[in-house]
Design a protein around this motif. Structure first.
Motif, mmCIF file in Angstrom:
data_model
loop_
_atom_site.group_PDB
_atom_site.id
_atom_site.type_symbol
_atom_site.label_atom_id
_atom_site.label_comp_id
_atom_site.label_asym_id
_atom_site.label_seq_id
_atom_site.Cartn_x
_atom_site.Cartn_y
_atom_site.Cartn_z
ATOM 1 N N THR A 128 1.182 19.163 3.597
ATOM 2 C CA THR A 128 0.765 18.646 2.295
ATOM 3 C C THR A 128 0.293 17.216 2.454
ATOM 4 O OG1 THR A 128 1.425 18.373 -0.031
ATOM 5 C CG2 THR A 128 3.035 17.749 1.645
ATOM 6 N N LEU A 129 -0.435 16.762 1.475
ATOM 7 C CA LEU A 129 -0.902 15.375 1.461
ATOM 8 C C LEU A 129 0.063 14.582 0.589
ATOM 9 C CD1 LEU A 129 -3.312 13.575 2.458
ATOM 10 C CD2 LEU A 129 -4.331 13.934 0.201
ATOM 11 N N ASN A 130 0.746 13.612 1.181
ATOM 12 C CA ASN A 130 1.755 12.822 0.482
ATOM 13 C C ASN A 130 1.162 11.479 0.067
ATOM 14 O OD1 ASN A 130 4.431 12.339 -0.463
ATOM 15 N ND2 ASN A 130 4.768 11.007 1.296
ATOM 16 N N THR A 131 1.309 11.124 -1.228
ATOM 17 C CA THR A 131 0.740 9.891 -1.770
ATOM 18 C C THR A 131 1.836 9.051 -2.405
ATOM 19 O OG1 THR A 131 -1.342 11.029 -2.228
ATOM 20 C CG2 THR A 131 -0.992 8.914 -3.313
ATOM 21 N N CYS A 132 1.890 7.764 -2.042
ATOM 22 C CA CYS A 132 2.899 6.860 -2.581
ATOM 23 C C CYS A 132 2.226 5.604 -3.144
ATOM 24 C CB CYS A 132 3.889 6.447 -1.497
ATOM 25 S SG CYS A 132 4.818 7.836 -0.805
ATOM 26 N N TYR A 133 2.738 5.141 -4.293
ATOM 27 C CA TYR A 133 2.202 3.962 -4.977
ATOM 28 C C TYR A 133 3.270 2.870 -5.011
ATOM 29 C CZ TYR A 133 -1.372 7.167 -6.775
ATOM 30 O OH TYR A 133 -2.377 8.095 -6.894
ATOM 31 N N TYR A 134 2.803 1.626 -4.917
ATOM 32 C CA TYR A 134 3.719 0.498 -5.038
ATOM 33 C C TYR A 134 2.988 -0.667 -5.703
ATOM 34 C CZ TYR A 134 7.001 -3.206 -3.927
ATOM 35 O OH TYR A 134 7.880 -4.254 -4.028
ATOM 36 N N MET A 135 3.695 -1.382 -6.579
ATOM 37 C CA MET A 135 3.112 -2.523 -7.279
ATOM 38 C C MET A 135 4.111 -3.672 -7.262
ATOM 39 S SD MET A 135 1.739 -2.775 -11.248
ATOM 40 C CE MET A 135 0.739 -1.306 -11.041
ATOM 41 N N GLU A 136 3.596 -4.897 -7.052
ATOM 42 C CA GLU A 136 4.479 -6.070 -7.047
ATOM 43 C C GLU A 136 3.667 -7.319 -7.355
ATOM 44 O OE1 GLU A 136 7.472 -8.514 -4.016
ATOM 45 O OE2 GLU A 136 7.293 -6.339 -3.852
ATOM 46 N N LYS A 137 4.352 -8.286 -7.949
ATOM 47 C CA LYS A 137 3.772 -9.601 -8.177
ATOM 48 C C LYS A 137 4.018 -10.439 -6.931
ATOM 49 C CE LYS A 137 3.655 -13.362 -11.571
ATOM 50 N NZ LYS A 137 4.237 -13.865 -12.851
ATOM 51 N N LEU A 138 2.945 -10.807 -6.242
ATOM 52 C CA LEU A 138 3.044 -11.515 -4.976
ATOM 53 C C LEU A 138 2.660 -12.983 -5.132
ATOM 54 C CD1 LEU A 138 1.323 -8.915 -2.593
ATOM 55 C CD2 LEU A 138 3.776 -9.169 -3.058
ATOM 56 N N LYS A 139 3.182 -13.789 -4.219
ATOM 57 C CA LYS A 139 2.763 -15.175 -4.101
ATOM 58 C C LYS A 139 1.655 -15.262 -3.051
ATOM 59 C CE LYS A 139 6.736 -16.753 -2.878
ATOM 60 N NZ LYS A 139 7.448 -15.456 -2.834
ATOM 61 N N LYS A 140 0.886 -16.331 -3.111
ATOM 62 C CA LYS A 140 -0.132 -16.550 -2.094
ATOM 63 C C LYS A 140 0.531 -16.621 -0.720
ATOM 64 C CE LYS A 140 -3.807 -19.726 -0.672
ATOM 65 N NZ LYS A 140 -4.550 -20.963 -0.980
ATOM 66 N N GLY A 141 0.014 -15.850 0.235
ATOM 67 C CA GLY A 141 0.555 -15.848 1.589
ATOM 68 C C GLY A 141 1.553 -14.742 1.866
#
Length: 221
Positions: A128-141
């Motif tokens: 199967t084709l496995n898809t994962c999502y992730y979201m985060e507020k990042l700082k520069k660098g």
């Protein structure tokens, strides 16, 4: 209305319009874009891996086929994405699972910390084709990459692109790159921005009203 009064009316109307343009100032003001938006702050990448990732640990997984790298934030030599500006980012990892009894585990890594686990397992000859999502507020660098744990297995051909890693900057400094804003509670829509009239503009407006009143009295007679 005789010809003399008509000519007087046209001249007075022209003078009044000119006064409004000179002293009144602009009515609507176009909002200025942020410095990032003016300089082109689009940050997005889409990379693929050619060949199998079989059974061993990869930390990070190096996806060597760069398809899109707007902002040049993904390094295909290290497999690491480095945030060029602070903001909210979304990442997606996709892997076509190998057939057989593999316990597939991948992690979204941020500055060396495991932030999200992506787990998938199939039995027998299934895949199967496995898809994962992730979201985060990042700082520069801040740095983001994909870690594969030992025992995992994914495959891709040179054309299938079934192992991919991608990311996009969704919003920065309160301005969404997709339109709108974030970080404010219940923002009220504004139909237009008005410029506060200067004292000269207010005096010109008052004189215009008085002049119109005199003109009306003159034409009424």
């Amino acid at each position: 209305m005789n010809a003399t009064k008509r000519r007087f009316f046209l001249v007075a109307l022209s003078v009044l319009c000119g006064t409004s343009l000179v002293f009144g100032g602009p009515v609507n003001q176009v909002s200025h874009q942020t410095a990032d938006r003016q300089q082109g702050s689009a940050v997005l990448f889409y990379v693929a891996h050619q060949g199998q990732l079989r059974d061993v640990m990869f930390n990070p997984v190096i996806l060597n086929q760069v398809l899109v790298n707007e902002g040049s934030a993904y390094d295909n030599n290290t497999g690491v994405f480095t945030a060029p500006i602070a903001g909210i980012y979304q990442f997606v990892f996709v892997a076509q699972l190998c057939r057989g009894p593999h316990n597939n585990n991948w992690d979204f890594m941020v500055n060396g910390d495991e932030r999200m686990k992506c787990h998938a397992q199939v039995s027998g000859g299934d895949t199967t084709l496995n898809t994962c999502y992730y979201m985060e507020k990042l700082k520069k660098g801040d740095q983001v990459w994909i870690k594969q744990r030992a025992g995992s297995c994914a495959w891709a051909s040179t054309t299938s692109k079934t192992i991919t890693f991608s990311g996009i900057l969704l919003a920065s400094q309160g301005a969404s790159t997709l339109g709108g804003r974030y970080g404010s509670s219940c923002p009220l829509p504004s139909l237009s921005h008005r410029v506060a009239p200067s004292s000269a503009g207010r005096r010109a407006a008052g004189s215009g009203v008085f002049f119109i009143m005199l003109l009306c009295l003159f034409l009424w007679e």
